[in-house]
Design a protein around this motif. Structure first.
Motif, short mmCIF file in Angstrom:
data_model
loop_
_atom_site.label_atom_id
_atom_site.label_comp_id
_atom_site.label_asym_id
_atom_site.label_seq_id
_atom_site.Cartn_x
_atom_site.Cartn_y
_atom_site.Cartn_z
N ALA A 19 0.85 -1.20 0.00
CA ALA A 19 0.00 0.00 0.00
C ALA A 19 0.88 1.24 0.00
N ASP A 20 0.25 2.37 -0.33
CA ASP A 20 0.98 3.65 -0.29
C ASP A 20 0.69 4.37 1.01
N LEU A 21 1.76 4.70 1.72
CA LEU A 21 1.62 5.51 2.92
C LEU A 21 1.86 6.95 2.51
N ARG A 22 0.87 7.79 2.79
CA ARG A 22 0.99 9.19 2.39
C ARG A 22 0.77 10.07 3.63
N ILE A 23 1.76 10.86 3.96
CA ILE A 23 1.63 11.75 5.12
C ILE A 23 1.78 13.18 4.62
N ARG A 24 0.78 13.99 4.94
CA ARG A 24 0.87 15.38 4.47
C ARG A 24 0.70 16.36 5.63
N LEU A 25 1.59 17.33 5.68
CA LEU A 25 1.39 18.43 6.61
C LEU A 25 0.58 19.48 5.87
N MET A 26 -0.57 19.83 6.43
CA MET A 26 -1.45 20.78 5.74
C MET A 26 -1.79 21.94 6.65
N ASP A 27 -2.11 23.07 6.04
CA ASP A 27 -2.69 24.12 6.87
C ASP A 27 -4.21 24.01 6.79
N PHE A 28 -4.90 24.87 7.54
CA PHE A 28 -6.34 24.67 7.67
C PHE A 28 -7.12 25.03 6.39
N SER A 29 -6.41 25.69 5.46
CA SER A 29 -7.11 25.94 4.19
C SER A 29 -6.87 24.80 3.21
N ARG A 49 5.36 6.86 0.45
CA ARG A 49 6.19 5.66 0.35
C ARG A 49 5.32 4.43 0.13
N ARG A 50 5.77 3.57 -0.75
CA ARG A 50 5.11 2.28 -0.93
C ARG A 50 5.57 1.38 0.23
N VAL A 51 4.63 0.79 0.95
CA VAL A 51 5.03 -0.06 2.08
C VAL A 51 4.44 -1.46 1.92
N ASN A 52 5.13 -2.40 2.51
CA ASN A 52 4.61 -3.75 2.57
C ASN A 52 4.00 -3.91 3.97
N VAL A 53 2.67 -3.94 4.05
CA VAL A 53 2.01 -4.01 5.35
C VAL A 53 2.08 -5.45 5.85
N GLU A 54 2.85 -5.64 6.90
CA GLU A 54 3.06 -7.01 7.38
C GLU A 54 1.84 -7.51 8.14
N PRO A 55 1.51 -8.80 7.99
CA PRO A 55 0.30 -9.33 8.64
C PRO A 55 0.47 -9.45 10.16
N LEU A 56 -0.63 -9.32 10.87
CA LEU A 56 -0.67 -9.55 12.32
C LEU A 56 0.48 -8.86 13.04
N LEU A 108 -1.28 17.01 10.55
CA LEU A 108 -0.85 15.95 9.66
C LEU A 108 -2.08 15.16 9.23
N TYR A 109 -2.16 14.88 7.95
CA TYR A 109 -3.22 14.01 7.44
C TYR A 109 -2.54 12.78 6.85
N ILE A 110 -2.85 11.64 7.40
CA ILE A 110 -2.12 10.42 7.05
C ILE A 110 -3.08 9.44 6.40
N GLU A 111 -2.66 8.90 5.28
CA GLU A 111 -3.53 7.94 4.59
C GLU A 111 -2.72 6.71 4.17
N LEU A 112 -3.39 5.60 4.20
CA LEU A 112 -2.81 4.37 3.67
C LEU A 112 -3.72 3.93 2.54
N ILE A 113 -3.15 3.86 1.33
CA ILE A 113 -3.99 3.66 0.14
C ILE A 113 -3.59 2.37 -0.56
N SER A 114 -4.59 1.54 -0.81
CA SER A 114 -4.30 0.23 -1.41
C SER A 114 -3.89 0.39 -2.87
N VAL A 150 -8.83 3.84 0.21
CA VAL A 150 -8.19 4.30 1.45
C VAL A 150 -8.42 3.22 2.52
N LEU A 151 -7.35 2.56 2.91
CA LEU A 151 -7.48 1.47 3.88
C LEU A 151 -7.65 2.04 5.28
N SER A 152 -6.98 3.13 5.55
CA SER A 152 -7.09 3.77 6.85
C SER A 152 -6.60 5.20 6.70
N SER A 153 -7.20 6.12 7.44
CA SER A 153 -6.67 7.48 7.44
C SER A 153 -6.76 8.01 8.86
#
Ligand code: BMA
Length: 856
Positions: free
Chosen positions: A697-707, A716-723, A747-753, A758-761
């Motif tokens: 999955a792709d791990l995406r972390i963004r620092l954003m302002d309120f606008s 980063r592409r990550v290999n999500v390890e089981p259990l 920070l807005y963090i997303e994990l995208i398959s 979006v697997l989790s945010s």
């Protein structure tokens, strides 16, 4: 797992010790007859003349209510004026019309599946039964008292309080019962402890026939209980024993037909047995090849087989009974490790992180909980990605439907015996009553694949050592404790359900260390809330399994309107206080709220912010526990549901409305969780996976302002390890922020398959809400009818926190609510209701706010 066909079912009749495989022709006549007695009941206060119609199963309070004799016990401050009901004696009666078909049977038996509680049953003026335990089944043969035609059945219920007061007088000390809201009689009575009051529930001491009443009759024999014991399970074969309890009036040869059914059809095999007079158990072993396993929610399907047992005498089927079974192994693994001992459920060989909460009875008057209500509440748990509920020891052993639904939905059950926050008597009569109750309940429930653990009690071990009890009563009270929780209950479990683990108390370390030790066993962590510690104290705890932690909130305004009038709309008003059972509840909510938020501007805003506060707090605790996997293997928060409309620790209110916390649970209990953790100036981003397979999955972390402007980004592409719970990215807070002020970024963090889902945010804020420079966002939305509800599509121009939709006309369910939304994203939510929706009326009554609206 895939099932291959055909498979074989092999039955060995153990009694004969030989294998018998034969097909016979059965005349399908069922000679056993069971009448369920639900109609034409009446009740009255003992000693009064007038009888009123009653409902069975039911309770005296609901009967009084439906006859217009009392006001709604859940409205306003009515609780106080209705206490007399618990001090009165009540009588129920029915006329049984017995035709010759039943009258001519050799055996006639009255069966009460539950009497609440001190009951004397008479038939045609003769006392045939006395009962003193709400949690036992009562049976009595009544052949000699019954006549053809009309028979009068009467049941006198004596006040459970008055019954005990003289008993207590004779004893020189008081057994502790910390939640009884009156005379502390509850320890002496085997009745749902919460009926006597709790810190989230009213005191309504009920009486009544709270389970089915049946008249069973037969000439030869009847099946009492069937249990399919799983002896061995592998992917190629399940070896099973059907243990069948039969009451027989005759000594004769008979046949037991075992019909096992799955999606592909049914297979029947027949075994010969020698029936003996009396109540005996008959064992028949059989196997299922290539079994399909049952899995907890999130790990696989909940495959169930039907097993029907028929008793055949002289080629006539005289009785039959059915059960659903699920094939799985479940083990509570407590393995010595460097810290102490693990406390881990292993299902079908897979370690399962237990995600869920504590279940209390869904009404003070349990007989009016409909199957639909059970289904809604349990489906809500399943939808929130829960896989375990703890049926807490201050309530009831739940109704059959509860466990059937847990089987269907993959929700494992941690089952307490019904003992909570009290010490109990140790005389022979009481102990014998407890043993019989345990035998009945263990035999009733052991066949459910969802049942994962038996547990002796709630919080008594810790209370004895830490709540000053040890000093207030004789030491023998502790001996009595051990007789029940380290003796009787353990032995009953070993005898009737030896494959399941028994745990003496929750929390406990089985007396090896302190009950709340973090080295072994389970923990209840209450320094947050009772101990007033800030929410981030959750992150300083490292338990092996957390079976209780919680925080209160108010229900939403619709629910509050059920028990209040406009003039009660102040959290300190007498009516609001009558529905806040924790003496420091309001004060604690307020104190925690003002640590994080500005003062809410009005009553309704206070209710809403209290829910957001609870949700955010429990999220901190639950995500921390999940990040600790495998050192910690469980997060069961206090509490899932309510028994009346009230301010409480629940995530779903009495009417089934999800509070903010339940919406949050769905995210923090999702199988894959991305979870940021800020400590010592560093942010670690964890991915916790309860999946059994790895994924990319792709791990995406963004620092954003309120606008919504992206200031900095990490992909980063990550290999999500089981259990596994693992850190996938780490960075200093200062490096993330550089010149950006903490007050205006997140920070807005997303994990995208791989296919874009979006697997989790998750969001991470650098400061408490009240210190952020949160803007007022415009929430732009449009609605569209969908046939069974409304689709709402929305977006925001600036960050919106805890977006909250409500509809004041239609009662229904929003698929998401109380969520944070970043600018630039379009989101869709659904509103579902049972009524037909007029979209104009819906739109006129739809409103939306975000958290900033609660303060200004
Ligand atoms: C836990 C529970 C309950 C109680 C809750 C909130 O300890 O076991 O007894 O309602 O705390 O105080």
């Amino acid at each position: 797992m895939q099932k291959t066909k055909p498979y074989f079912i092999l039955i060995t009749a153990l009694l004969a010790g030989i294998v018998i495989l034969q097909i016979i022709h059965i005349r399908n006549i069922n000679r056993q007859s069971t009448l369920i007695l639900t109609e034409n009941w009446e009740f009255r206060e003992a000693g009064k003349d007038q009888w009123y119609p009653a409902e069975v199963p039911g309770a005296v309070h609901t009967d009084l209510l439906s006859n217009g004799l009392i006001e709604d016990p859940f409205y306003g401050g009515n609780e106080q004026s209705l206490q007399w009901i618990g001090y009165s004696n009540w009588e129920y009666r029915n006329i049984l019309h017995i035709g010759s078909d039943i009258f001519n049977k050799k055996h006639i038996e009255l069966v009460f599946r539950g009497l609440d509680t001190y009951a004397e049953v008479s038939l045609n003026g003769e006392t045939i039964l006395t009962a003193d335990n709400m949690f036992r089944e009562w049976r009595t043969g009544c052949r000699e008292y019954i006549k053809e035609g009309d028979n009068e059945l009467r049941i006198l219920f004596r006040s459970p309080i008055n019954e005990i007061l003289p008993v207590m007088e004779k004893i020189g000390y008081r057994l502790p019962a910390s939640n009884d809201q009156g005379e502390k009689t509850s320890p002496y009575t085997r009745k749902a402890p919460y009926h006597f009051g709790w810190d989230w529930g009213p005191r309504y001491v009920t009486s009544g026939i709270w389970q089915d009443v049946m008249l069973e009759s037969y000439d030869e024999a009847g099946i009492r209980n069937i249990y399919v014991k799983q002896e061995r399970l592998s992917s190629s074969r399940a070896d099973l024993t059907a243990e069948i309890e039969i009451h027989s009036l005759v000594n004769t040869s008979a046949k037991l037909m075992i019909e096992t059914e799955d999606d592909a059809g049914s297979v029947t095999e027949i075994g010969n047995i020698e029936l003996k007079e009396g109540v005996h158990e008959y064992k028949v072993t059989f196997s299922i090849n290539d079994p399909v396993f049952w899995w907890p929610n999130g790990l696989g399907d909940q495959y169930l087989y039907s097993v029907k047992t028929s008793l055949v005498i002289d080629d006539v089927k005289v009785d039959e009974a059915s059960k659903k079974i699920g094939l799985r192994t479940v083990e509570l693994q407590q393995e010595v490790d460097e810290k102490g001992k693990s406390f881990k459920f292993i299902v079908n060989g897979v370690p399962v992180f237990a995600k869920g909460g504590n279940w209390i009875p869904a009404d003070n008057f349990v007989t009016r909980i409909t199957d639909d209500k059970y289904r809604w509440l349990l489906q809500s748990c399943r939808d929130a990605n829960m896989n375990m509920l703890r049926v807490w020891g201050g309530g009831i052993y739940e109704n059959d439907i509860f466990y059937e639904l847990c089987d269907e939905m993959g929700i494992m059950v941690w089952q307490d015996f019904m003992f909570a926050c009290s010490m109990y008597p140790g005389d022979e009569e009481f102990l014998d009553n407890v043993r019989k109750e345990a035998e009945y309940q263990v035999k009733r429930l052991r066949g459910h694949p969802s049942l994962a653990l038996w547990c002796g009690n709630n919080e008594i071990e810790t209370a004895w050592f830490h709540w000053g009890w040890k000093q207030s009563v004789p030491e023998t009270v502790w001996d009595d404790y051990k007789k029940i929780f380290h003796g009787i209950l353990l032995r009953v479990c070993l005898e009737y359900d030896s494959d399941r683990s028994y745990w003496p108390s929750s929390p406990s370390s089985n007396l090896e260390e302190d009950a709340n030790s973090q080295n072994m066993g389970d923990v209840h962590y209450w320094d947050v809330w009772h101990g007033e510690k800030p929410f981030d104290y959750y992150e300083t705890q490292f338990p092996r399994f957390n079976s209780e932690f919680g925080f209160q909130s108010f229900p939403n305004i619709k629910t509050v309107n059920y028990y209040t009038n406009k003039e009660d709309h102040d959290i300190e008003s007498p009516v609001m206080l009558a529905h806040q059972k924790h003496p420091r509840g309001n004060q604690l909510i307020r104190k925690y709220m003002l640590r994080e938020y500005p003062e809410p501007k009005d009553f309704e805003s206070f209710l809403y912010v209290s829910q957001v506060l609870q949700a955010e707090g429990i999220k901190i605790g639950a995500e921390h526990l999940r990040r600790l996997m495998p050192e910690c293997m469980g997060s069961l928060y206090w509490q899932v549901n309510d028994c009346w409309p009230v301010a409480s620790w629940s995530g779903i209110d009495f009417f089934g409305r999800w509070k903010a916390m339940h919406y949050y649970s769905k995210k923090f209990y999702d199988n894959i969780l991305v979870s940021p953790d800020e400590k010592n100036g560093k942010i670690s981003v964890y991915i916790v996976s309860d999946d059994t397979e790895a994924s990319s999955a792709d791990l995406r972390i963004r620092l954003m302002d309120f606008s919504g402007r992206v200031i900095r980004e990490y992909n980063r592409r990550v290999n999500v390890e089981p259990l596994t719970s693992k850190i996938y990215h780490e960075n200093e807070v200062d490096e993330w922020l550089a010149d950006t002020r903490k007050e205006e970024a997140f920070l807005y963090i997303e994990l995208i398959s791989e296919d874009g889902e979006v697997l989790s945010s998750n969001f991470h804020y650098f400061l408490p809400m009240k210190e952020l420079d949160l803007p007022f966002p415009d929430i732009d939305y449009k609605t569209e009818e969908t046939g069974n509800g409304v689709k709402i599509t929305l977006s925001v121009n600036k960050l919106a926190r805890n977006v909250y939709f409500r509809n004041d006309h239609y009662d229904g369910f929003f698929s998401d609510n109380y969520f944070d939304l970043t600018p630039g994203r379009t989101m869709e939510i659904e509103f579902r209701t049972e009524k037909n929706i007029d979209i104009d009326i819906f739109n006129r009554n739809l409103s939306v706010i975000s958290i900033v609206n609660a303060f200004r």
